[in-house]
Design an enzyme around this catalytic site. Structure first.
Site, PDB file in Angstrom:
ATOM      1  N   HIS A  91      37.869  29.015  60.957  1.00  0.00           N
ATOM      2  CA  HIS A  91      37.483  30.133  62.107  1.00  0.00           C
ATOM      3  C   HIS A  91      38.621  30.624  62.691  1.00  0.00           C
ATOM      4  CE1 HIS A  91      35.633  32.183  65.461  1.00  0.00           C
ATOM      5  NE2 HIS A  91      34.505  32.197  64.731  1.00  0.00           N
ATOM      6  N   GLU A 139      35.149  37.719  59.119  1.00  0.00           N
ATOM      7  CA  GLU A 139      35.358  37.999  60.393  1.00  0.00           C
ATOM      8  C   GLU A 139      36.510  38.373  61.062  1.00  0.00           C
ATOM      9  OE1 GLU A 139      32.105  35.023  62.349  1.00  0.00           O
ATOM     10  OE2 GLU A 139      34.027  34.505  62.689  1.00  0.00           O
TER      11      GLU A 139
HETATM   12  O1  G3P Z   1      31.653  32.395  64.265  1.00  0.00           O
HETATM   13  C1  G3P Z   1      30.875  33.759  64.965  1.00  0.00           C
HETATM   14  C2  G3P Z   1      32.009  34.463  65.812  1.00  0.00           C
HETATM   15  O2  G3P Z   1      33.205  34.226  65.659  1.00  0.00           O
HETATM   16  C3  G3P Z   1      31.476  35.989  65.980  1.00  0.00           C
HETATM   17  O3  G3P Z   1      31.430  35.846  67.566  1.00  0.00           O
HETATM   18  O4  G3P Z   1      30.768  36.586  69.667  1.00  0.00           O
HETATM   19  O5  G3P Z   1      31.611  38.336  68.167  1.00  0.00           O
HETATM   20  O6  G3P Z   1      29.267  37.143  67.564  1.00  0.00           O
HETATM   21  P1  G3P Z   1      30.746  36.947  68.117  1.00  0.00           P
END
Ligand code: G3P
Length: 218
Positions: A91, A139
């Site tokens: 992550h 991400e």
């Molecule tokens: O692992 C999920 C995360 O990194 C996304 O975070 O708060 O942008 O939905 P968020």
């Protein structure tokens, strides 16, 4: 297989300690025909979480170690003993080198634990796909925790990621996350070819997390 809806509790103050346990109880009552709900609670609560819910659980990180003299490590083998289904890896808030990702995936495969490996660029996705994890989650770090969803900021990269992973590792599921906070964002993720989303603050920091998750699942 239903699309995955993974909730990452991180260590948000609203989602740590006894508050995390209460959230697990709330999420356990959510019934969805459309999605498979998976929880990634704080590591220290995984054992208690397992006793409270039948939902699949992921560690937020794991290390490439067996059981032994490994102080402070999280072992895929121990996850198996606890009945934890798998782990997030790499992550953007817990990055690890590629060689460590490879070793941890191998150990998880040996102990039949699910691996959801995060990646922030197409170049990284390509390297990780060659390791054949169960899932890769795109991400982009700059969007994590914000109010602009990856699905509206980077739709073309998501579609490219899906094609790339399917070419290299056809059995690997592609997910996306970062800023996902509306039902439309979730639908957009699926329409771009992913098989699910990772969500943090939109649900875990919501005033009414149970209502928010139902809203997002539609
Ligand atoms: O692992 C999920 C995360 O990194 C996304 O975070 O708060 O942008 O939905 P968020």
């Amino acid at each position: 297989m239903k699309p995955l809806f993974i909730l990452n509790f991180k260590l948000y103050p609203e989602a740590a300690g006894t508050k995390a346990l209460r959230l697990i109880d709330i999420f356990s009552k959510v019934k969805s025909q459309r999605y498979e709900l998976i929880l990634a609670p704080p590591t220290s609560l995984l054992g208690q979480a397992r006793q409270r819910t039948g939902l699949p659980l992921l560690a937020q990180h794991s290390d490439p170690v067996l059981l032994g003299a490994y102080t402070g490590h999280i072992s895929p083998q121990e996850l198996k003993l606890l009945g934890i289904e798998g782990t997030l890896l790499n992550h953007s808030e817990r990055r690890i080198p590629l060689a460590q990702i490879a070793k941890t995936i191998a150990l998880c495969q040996k102990h039949r634990r699910m691996t959801v490996v995060c990646a922030s660029t197409l170049a990284e996705i390509k390297k990780i796909a060659r390791l054949h994890p169960d899932a890769i989650a795109y991400e982009p770090p700059a969007l994590i925790g914000g109010s602009v969803s990856v699905t509206s900021a980077k739709p073309e990269i998501i579609a490219d990621a899906v094609r790339l992973v399917h070419r290299i590792s056809p059995l690997t599921t592609v997910l996306c996350g970062a800023g996902v906070h509306t039902r439309e964002d979730v639908k957009a993720a699926l329409s771009l070819g992913t098989r699910g989303v990772l969500i943090g603050h939109a649900v875990l920091r919501a005033r009414k997390p149970g209502e928010k998750i139902r809203e997002l699942m539609g």
